[in-house]
Design a protein around this motif. Structure first.
Motif, PDB file in Angstrom:
ATOM      1  N   GLY A  71      14.463  39.117  73.695  1.00 24.38           N
ATOM      2  CA  GLY A  71      13.686  39.326  72.005  1.00 24.38           C
ATOM      3  C   GLY A  71      12.339  38.542  71.938  1.00 24.38           C
ATOM      4  O   GLY A  71      11.026  39.274  72.305  1.00 24.38           O
ATOM      5  N   ASP A  74      10.565  40.382  74.559  1.00 22.46           N
ATOM      6  CA  ASP A  74      10.150  42.064  73.927  1.00 22.46           C
ATOM      7  C   ASP A  74      10.991  42.790  75.553  1.00 22.46           C
ATOM      8  O   ASP A  74      10.070  44.008  76.042  1.00 22.46           O
ATOM      9  N   SER A  92      10.645  47.712  75.841  1.00 23.14           N
ATOM     10  CA  SER A  92      11.710  47.772  74.386  1.00 23.14           C
ATOM     11  C   SER A  92      10.272  47.574  73.610  1.00 23.14           C
ATOM     12  O   SER A  92       9.446  46.751  74.059  1.00 23.14           O
ATOM     13  N   GLY A  93      11.058  47.408  72.433  1.00 22.02           N
ATOM     14  CA  GLY A  93       9.439  46.709  71.492  1.00 22.02           C
ATOM     15  C   GLY A  93       9.865  46.393  71.236  1.00 22.02           C
ATOM     16  O   GLY A  93      10.835  45.420  71.916  1.00 22.02           O
ATOM     17  N   ASP A  95      10.638  41.989  70.054  1.00 23.07           N
ATOM     18  CA  ASP A  95      11.181  41.524  69.708  1.00 23.07           C
ATOM     19  C   ASP A  95      13.388  41.981  69.172  1.00 23.07           C
ATOM     20  O   ASP A  95      13.591  42.603  68.504  1.00 23.07           O
ATOM     21  N   PRO A  96      13.406  43.608  70.297  1.00 22.37           N
ATOM     22  CA  PRO A  96      14.768  43.814  70.139  1.00 22.37           C
ATOM     23  C   PRO A  96      16.029  42.915  70.666  1.00 22.37           C
ATOM     24  O   PRO A  96      16.160  41.342  70.993  1.00 22.37           O
ATOM     25  N   ASN A 112      14.359  46.734  66.776  1.00 30.60           N
ATOM     26  CA  ASN A 112      13.700  45.510  67.664  1.00 30.60           C
ATOM     27  C   ASN A 112      12.976  45.322  66.090  1.00 30.60           C
ATOM     28  O   ASN A 112      12.354  45.990  65.167  1.00 30.60           O
ATOM     29  N   THR A 119      13.821  52.052  69.255  1.00 29.36           N
ATOM     30  CA  THR A 119      13.231  52.475  70.739  1.00 29.36           C
ATOM     31  C   THR A 119      14.422  53.391  71.643  1.00 29.36           C
ATOM     32  O   THR A 119      15.489  52.745  71.306  1.00 29.36           O
ATOM     33  N   ASP A 131      10.381  56.475  69.820  1.00 27.82           N
ATOM     34  CA  ASP A 131      10.505  55.317  69.043  1.00 27.82           C
ATOM     35  C   ASP A 131      10.740  56.210  67.209  1.00 27.82           C
ATOM     36  O   ASP A 131      10.502  57.310  67.120  1.00 27.82           O
TER      37      ASP A 131
END
Length: 322
Positions: A71, A74, A92-93, A95-96, A112, A119, A131
């Motif tokens: 997280g 990211d 990913s976006g 804070d996955p 996220n 995502t 997204d």
């Protein structure tokens, strides 16, 4: 007498030893590691250093890789199960947290938490391809057995979002109790279960009508209601039995999958969070964040048989055959 003692000892050993060997990977949120457990001996075989704040963790559909959401970095890191080393990262976006895959293992959907999006990742190309805007603080992720509907739960919006996987558009929003954390379909697709951590319930949702048809509540003598916080859900393939992690209540509830009645509570470690079955469904392993261990539950006997020390603040777990 000697032969009788020897035979008795062998029977006890066989009863305590798993029939099949599986490998479990546990994400340790504060330790920034992944612990590897051999279920044939219930021992830790390796600790893998990963990125910052690992949480959601899952095997690829072909079993060749373990993917873990880190997280604070990211990204999604990819661990090769043969070498048990990090070999790649996925975009990913910010804070996955949790993610899910389609049945073919070609597409991944990632919640996220910090930008209120899901995502979409092409796993073959290892590329971000879209997204989906959802509610505030998305976390829970699951996909329907037919692959047509993706579910995301948003912790602050208190909703389960139904997303059409072909159009990537939200087609329904179902209001549940406060802070939904996890979602799981029954294998036959007849029900969707959503745990609400602060609400203290598990909502049963009809996936066709897209409405709540019932709720599971919990009562544990000696504990205040606010200490009972449902998070992880594990359901047997036949849908007859479910296990619900109750967070700081330090218990796993055993629930009848048909009547939705709580059958019993199993005392585990401190702040039980997520869980996974061994592929043969003989054992269920649950992560205990505050006591930094994993409890092993005998599914048929519905009892805890083992505790395994892992890393700091274990969060997620995934299990597959080696």
């Amino acid at each position: 007498m000697w032969r009788r003692c020897l035979l008795t000892g062998m029977l006890v050993w066989l009863a305590a030893t798993p029939a099949s060997a599986f490998v479990a990977y546990v994400s340790n949120e504060k330790g920034n590691t992944v612990t590897v457990i051999d279920t044939s001996s219930w021992t830790v075989t390796k600790t893998i250093k990963v990125g910052q704040r690992p949480r959601g963790i899952e095997f690829s559909r072909d079993g060749k890789f373990v993917m873990v959401a880190v997280g604070d970095d990211d990204t999604i890191q990819v661990i090769d199960t043969k070498t048990q080393e990090i070999v790649d990262t996925l975009p990913s976006g910010p804070d996955p947290e949790l993610f899910t895959q389609d049945a073919a293992g070609k597409t991944m959907y990632v919640a996220n938490e910090n930008d209120n999006t899901v995502t979409v990742i092409d796993l073959e190309k290892r590329a971000r391809i879209g997204d989906i805007q959802v509610g505030v603080e998305p976390e829970g992720m699951t996909i329907s057995p037919d692959g047509k509907i993706l579910i995301n739960t948003s912790e602050t919006t208190n909703m389960a979002h139904f997303i059409d996987t072909s159009t990537r558009q939200i087609v329904a929003n179902v209001l549940v109790d406060s802070r939904p954390r996890f979602a799981q379909f029954k294998r036959d697709g007849s029900e969707l279960w959503v745990s609400s951590e602060i609400g203290g319930t598990v909502s049963i949702i009809d996936p066709v009508k897209r409405e709540v048809t019932g709720k599971i509540t919990f009562e544990i003598p000696g504990l205040r209601n606010e200490a009972i916080q449902p998070v992880g859900i594990g359901m047997t393939k036949d849908g007859k039995t479910a296990f619900i992690a109750l967070g700081p209540a330090n218990r796993v509830a055993v629930v009848d999958g048909v009547t939705h009645k709580v059958l019993k509570y199993l005392l585990v470690g401190q702040r039980v969070w997520h869980m996974d079955f061994t592929p043969d469904e003989k054992y269920l392993l649950v992560t205990n964040g505050v006591s930094n261990d994993v409890s092993v539950i005998d599914v048929a006997a519905q009892k805890v048989i083992k505790t395994i020390q892992v890393g700091e603040l274990p969060w997620g777990i995934t299990i597959a055959q080696p």
